[in-house]
Design a protein around this motif. Sequence first.
Motif, PDB file in Angstrom:
ATOM      1  N   LEU A   1      -4.543   8.762   6.227  1.00 15.46           N
ATOM      2  CA  LEU A   1      -5.931   8.324   6.338  1.00 15.46           C
ATOM      3  C   LEU A   1      -6.815   9.517   5.997  1.00 15.46           C
ATOM      4  O   LEU A   1      -6.776  10.543   6.674  1.00 15.46           O
ATOM      5  CB  LEU A   1      -6.227   7.818   7.748  1.00 15.46           C
ATOM      6  N   VAL A   2      -7.599   9.374   4.935  1.00 17.23           N
ATOM      7  CA  VAL A   2      -8.372  10.489   4.394  1.00 17.23           C
ATOM      8  C   VAL A   2      -9.819  10.322   4.828  1.00 17.23           C
ATOM      9  O   VAL A   2     -10.462   9.312   4.535  1.00 17.23           O
ATOM     10  CB  VAL A   2      -8.254  10.552   2.860  1.00 17.23           C
ATOM     11  N   LEU A   3     -10.328  11.346   5.517  1.00 14.50           N
ATOM     12  CA  LEU A   3     -11.672  11.276   6.093  1.00 14.50           C
ATOM     13  C   LEU A   3     -12.729  11.830   5.158  1.00 14.50           C
ATOM     14  O   LEU A   3     -13.789  12.304   5.603  1.00 14.50           O
ATOM     15  CB  LEU A   3     -11.705  11.993   7.437  1.00 14.50           C
TER      16      LEU A   3
ATOM     17  N   SER B   1      -9.455  13.493  -4.724  1.00  9.84           N
ATOM     18  CA  SER B   1      -9.421  14.124  -3.417  1.00  9.84           C
ATOM     19  C   SER B   1      -7.973  14.459  -3.097  1.00  9.84           C
ATOM     20  O   SER B   1      -7.057  14.191  -3.882  1.00  9.84           O
ATOM     21  CB  SER B   1      -9.999  13.199  -2.336  1.00  9.84           C
ATOM     22  N   ASP B   2      -7.747  15.003  -1.902  1.00  2.78           N
ATOM     23  CA  ASP B   2      -6.375  15.267  -1.489  1.00  2.78           C
ATOM     24  C   ASP B   2      -5.599  13.978  -1.247  1.00  2.78           C
ATOM     25  O   ASP B   2      -4.368  13.996  -1.156  1.00  2.78           O
ATOM     26  CB  ASP B   2      -6.371  16.142  -0.233  1.00  2.78           C
ATOM     27  N   GLY B   3      -6.305  12.853  -1.136  1.00  2.74           N
ATOM     28  CA  GLY B   3      -5.626  11.561  -1.057  1.00  2.74           C
ATOM     29  C   GLY B   3      -4.821  11.249  -2.306  1.00  2.74           C
ATOM     30  O   GLY B   3      -3.845  10.490  -2.241  1.00  2.74           O
ATOM     31  N   ASN B   4      -5.201  11.821  -3.435  1.00  2.00           N
ATOM     32  CA  ASN B   4      -4.381  11.652  -4.638  1.00  2.00           C
ATOM     33  C   ASN B   4      -2.985  12.223  -4.430  1.00  2.00           C
ATOM     34  O   ASN B   4      -1.989  11.675  -4.906  1.00  2.00           O
ATOM     35  CB  ASN B   4      -5.041  12.348  -5.832  1.00  2.00           C
ATOM     36  N   PHE B   5      -2.911  13.350  -3.722  1.00  2.00           N
ATOM     37  CA  PHE B   5      -1.614  13.987  -3.485  1.00  2.00           C
ATOM     38  C   PHE B   5      -0.748  13.161  -2.545  1.00  2.00           C
ATOM     39  O   PHE B   5       0.457  13.013  -2.755  1.00  2.00           O
ATOM     40  CB  PHE B   5      -1.797  15.392  -2.912  1.00  2.00           C
ATOM     41  N   THR B   6      -1.356  12.616  -1.476  1.00  2.33           N
ATOM     42  CA  THR B   6      -0.556  11.832  -0.536  1.00  2.33           C
ATOM     43  C   THR B   6      -0.052  10.551  -1.201  1.00  2.33           C
ATOM     44  O   THR B   6       1.100  10.163  -0.994  1.00  2.33           O
ATOM     45  CB  THR B   6      -1.371  11.502   0.727  1.00  2.33           C
TER      46      THR B   6
END
Length: 364
Positions: A152-154, A312-317
């Motif tokens: 879950l990306v804030l 965002s770092d959500g791309n990595f997850t």
Amino acid sequence: MDLSAMLADLRELVTCESPSDDRAAVARSAEVLAGVGRRRLGVEPERIVLDGRTHLRWRFGSGPPRALLLGHHDTVWPIGSLEQNPYAVDDGIARGPGCFDMKAGVVQALHAVAALPDRDGVSVLITGDEELGSPSSRELIEKEAAGCAAALVLEASADGGALKTERKGVSLYRVRVLGRASHAGLEPEAGVNSTVELAHQVLAVQALGDPALGTTVVPTRMTAGTTTNTVPAAGEFAVDVRARTVAEQERVDAALHALTPVVPGARIVIEGGPNRPPLEATASAELFARAVAIAGRLELPPLARAAVGGASDGNFTAGVGTPTLDGLGAVGGGAHAAGEHVVVAEMPRRAALVAELLQEVIRR
């Protein structure tokens, strides 16, 4: 959720400036954030320093994490920005450098975890170099996300508070052209003009975009030559690629590496490649459906979704196969701009949404 406590925490974070390229400032911000987290969660975080940049992690429970809350405490704002854009809350709007992207989201993450009756299986990772492209934290993020049931990306929400269910992948390139210098007036025919070759290649690269699929391939900064009376022996231009799918990233990558010279004697060298994988809709669909149901139960405004070009770092997850939902952070606008702001009434609502979503994930 206690809005006054959230605003006190937001003030503390925003008034500690943390430009990504200033390692000392990021370290100071990490200590302030550690204090806020200790106050809300009752435990110290791990301080993970990579390439001189400080990242913080809270893990709960003895087993591997099942849910990851992800954010960053660095900003794009240089030291001194508070003088021109001081932190303030007026008429329900908070302002200040980094409040929307993404210190309010960090506050919401901590308060969401604090509200959980059982934190077992939760990991909170707040990094310090996201605005630089996460050069030191990428591996840390990917390892922390691998095996989790959800990330879950804030990061801040999209327009109107929409959650970000798709993010384009990013690829970055440098196209170098090698020619041969000669005198532009005496014997231009003896040279191999890199500027002319660059012109051909810029047009070829521009044509690789596919508007129907949302793929953008944009030549950006370009340089060539040395003096005005010399046939330029070398030049280069940068390329920014955004694609919704891995297949499109790979297509453009192959096409760039297949570029061939047009000017006789010129050579082309391609450097770079994919920087972040896309967050595809399939990675977020189930989590978004759960969030919509939770919002209904909590009597929150109906949730919308958005596909965005920024990464965002959500791309990595998502890239390591972890279901990912992004844009769960602040509602507001003006990221990276003087009008950056947060709608403060939405902060406790978003934190409650994240807390409920976390509970569903870790219970499963």
